[in-house]
Design an enzyme around this catalytic site. Structure first.
Site, mmCIF file in Angstrom:
data_model
loop_
_atom_site.group_PDB
_atom_site.id
_atom_site.type_symbol
_atom_site.label_atom_id
_atom_site.label_comp_id
_atom_site.label_asym_id
_atom_site.label_seq_id
_atom_site.Cartn_x
_atom_site.Cartn_y
_atom_site.Cartn_z
ATOM 1 N N THR A 120 0.874 -1.168 0.000
ATOM 2 C CA THR A 120 0.000 0.000 0.000
ATOM 3 C C THR A 120 0.910 1.216 0.000
ATOM 4 O O THR A 120 1.628 1.470 0.968
ATOM 5 C CB THR A 120 -0.921 0.012 1.230
ATOM 6 O OG1 THR A 120 -1.762 -1.135 1.175
ATOM 7 C CG2 THR A 120 -1.784 1.266 1.250
ATOM 8 N N LYS B 64 -7.143 1.427 -2.923
ATOM 9 C CA LYS B 64 -6.733 0.991 -1.584
ATOM 10 C C LYS B 64 -6.856 2.128 -0.580
ATOM 11 O O LYS B 64 -7.204 1.908 0.585
ATOM 12 C CB LYS B 64 -5.296 0.472 -1.617
ATOM 13 C CG LYS B 64 -4.793 -0.050 -0.258
ATOM 14 C CD LYS B 64 -5.660 -1.199 0.279
ATOM 15 C CE LYS B 64 -5.249 -1.625 1.689
ATOM 16 N NZ LYS B 64 -3.944 -2.299 1.745
ATOM 17 N N LYS C 98 0.940 5.183 8.155
ATOM 18 C CA LYS C 98 1.508 5.506 6.844
ATOM 19 C C LYS C 98 0.418 5.611 5.781
ATOM 20 O O LYS C 98 0.374 6.573 5.006
ATOM 21 C CB LYS C 98 2.536 4.438 6.468
ATOM 22 C CG LYS C 98 3.099 4.553 5.054
ATOM 23 C CD LYS C 98 2.428 3.598 4.071
ATOM 24 C CE LYS C 98 2.638 2.147 4.431
ATOM 25 N NZ LYS C 98 2.044 1.237 3.426
#
Length: 292
Positions: free
Chosen positions: A101, A176, A244
């Site tokens: 990701t 995502k 993140k």
């Protein structure tokens, strides 16, 4: 692809999810080259027949299709464009698939850099956590050229169940991000529901069993509430990695001129936990935000 013409596969990143994903490829009969910064994490796969490579460069030299799932965007960039990187040493006609990701803008950059050398680059982040990886039922969201997607599809089918081609480079990563936005606020809801049920003096397990069959049903409720009740905070997905992801999503949202207050709140809550030493716990450790 028949058994006789299965291409050599590379897999870089053998963490919580990557090790299981690579294992499915090996079990499906593909020649498999593996690399991980911590070599010991590859030992089990090597014992089962995988071939150790000493660097991404060596993987690029040996494999027709290479999958990567590493930690942070800077790790992705180093893996692909560094001195020993995949694109740096890749051969024309090879396929590189980043399942980390990561940033949509970086996905587009890798696609363009690969294209200069005749290398096909796909961004294909996944959802489903450690359970989905182990059971080969990940959701896989893919961006890049459709022909490249079609070529790699048999490998995606080894690792996942819900495999979707979303469009041009970066589309997988944007999808995502939407997934992570939904999860962020959803995990707050799951934890608040458990806190509420406990403070009300209810049998929390019975509450979970009841509401998970109604409108409150979700993957997070079904998969992570039982872990919370057992005080199991081992990572299916690390808090540090989720922070993140939320940072990337908020940055992309800012570029698009949209405000995501639910996501901003979730990031703030998770950052508080990380500051308390929970960065390597699973995302379900958000429950610890409440002192109950």
């Amino acid at each position: 692809m028949t058994v006789a013409d299965k291409p050599s596969i590379g897999f870089i990143g053998l963490g919580v999810m990557g090790k299981s994903m690579a294992g499915h490829i090996l079990k499906a009969g593909y020649p498999l080259y593996v690399y991980n910064r911590t070599k010991a994490k590859a030992d089990e796969l090597v014992e089962k027949g995988a071939i150790w490579a000493d660097s991404p460069k060596e993987v690029a030299e040996q494999a027709k299709i290479v999958f990567t799932i590493v930690g942070f965007p800077q790790d992705v960039e180093e893996t692909y464009l560094g001195e020993n990187g995949l694109i740096t040493h890749g051969k024309e006609g090879t396929y590189f698939v980043d399942m980390t990701t990561s940033s949509p803008s970086l996905a587009k950059k890798l696609y363009e850099e690969g294209k200069k050398k005749g290398i096909f680059v796909l961004d294909a982040p996944v959802s489903g956590g450690d359970i989905g990886a182990r059971e080969a039922r990940l959701a896989i969201m893919v961006g890049g050229d459709k022909d490249a997607f079609d070529y790699v599809l048999p490998l995606f089918e080894v690792m996942g169940k819900n495999i979707t081609y979303l469009g041009e480079a970066g589309a997988g990563q944007h999808t995502k991000m939407a997934n992570q936005v939904a999860i962020a606020s959803g995990m707050i809801g799951v934890c608040e529901a458990l806190v509420y049920a406990k403070k009300a003096g209810l049998d929390v397990q019975k509450v979970v069993d009841t509401i998970s069959t109604g409108a409150a049903a979700s993957f997070s409720l079904s998969s992570y509430a039982p872990r919370i009740l057992k005080e199991d905070y081992t990572p299916g997905f690390f808090i540090k990695h989720f922070i993140k992801d939320m940072t990337i999503a908020l940055n992309e949202a800012e570029k698009m001129g949209i405000d995501l207050p639910g996501l901003a709140l979730a990031k703030e809550m998770y950052e508080k936990l990380a500051a308390q030493g929970e960065e390597n716990s699973g995302t379900q450790a958000l429950y610890k935000y409440w002192d109950v």
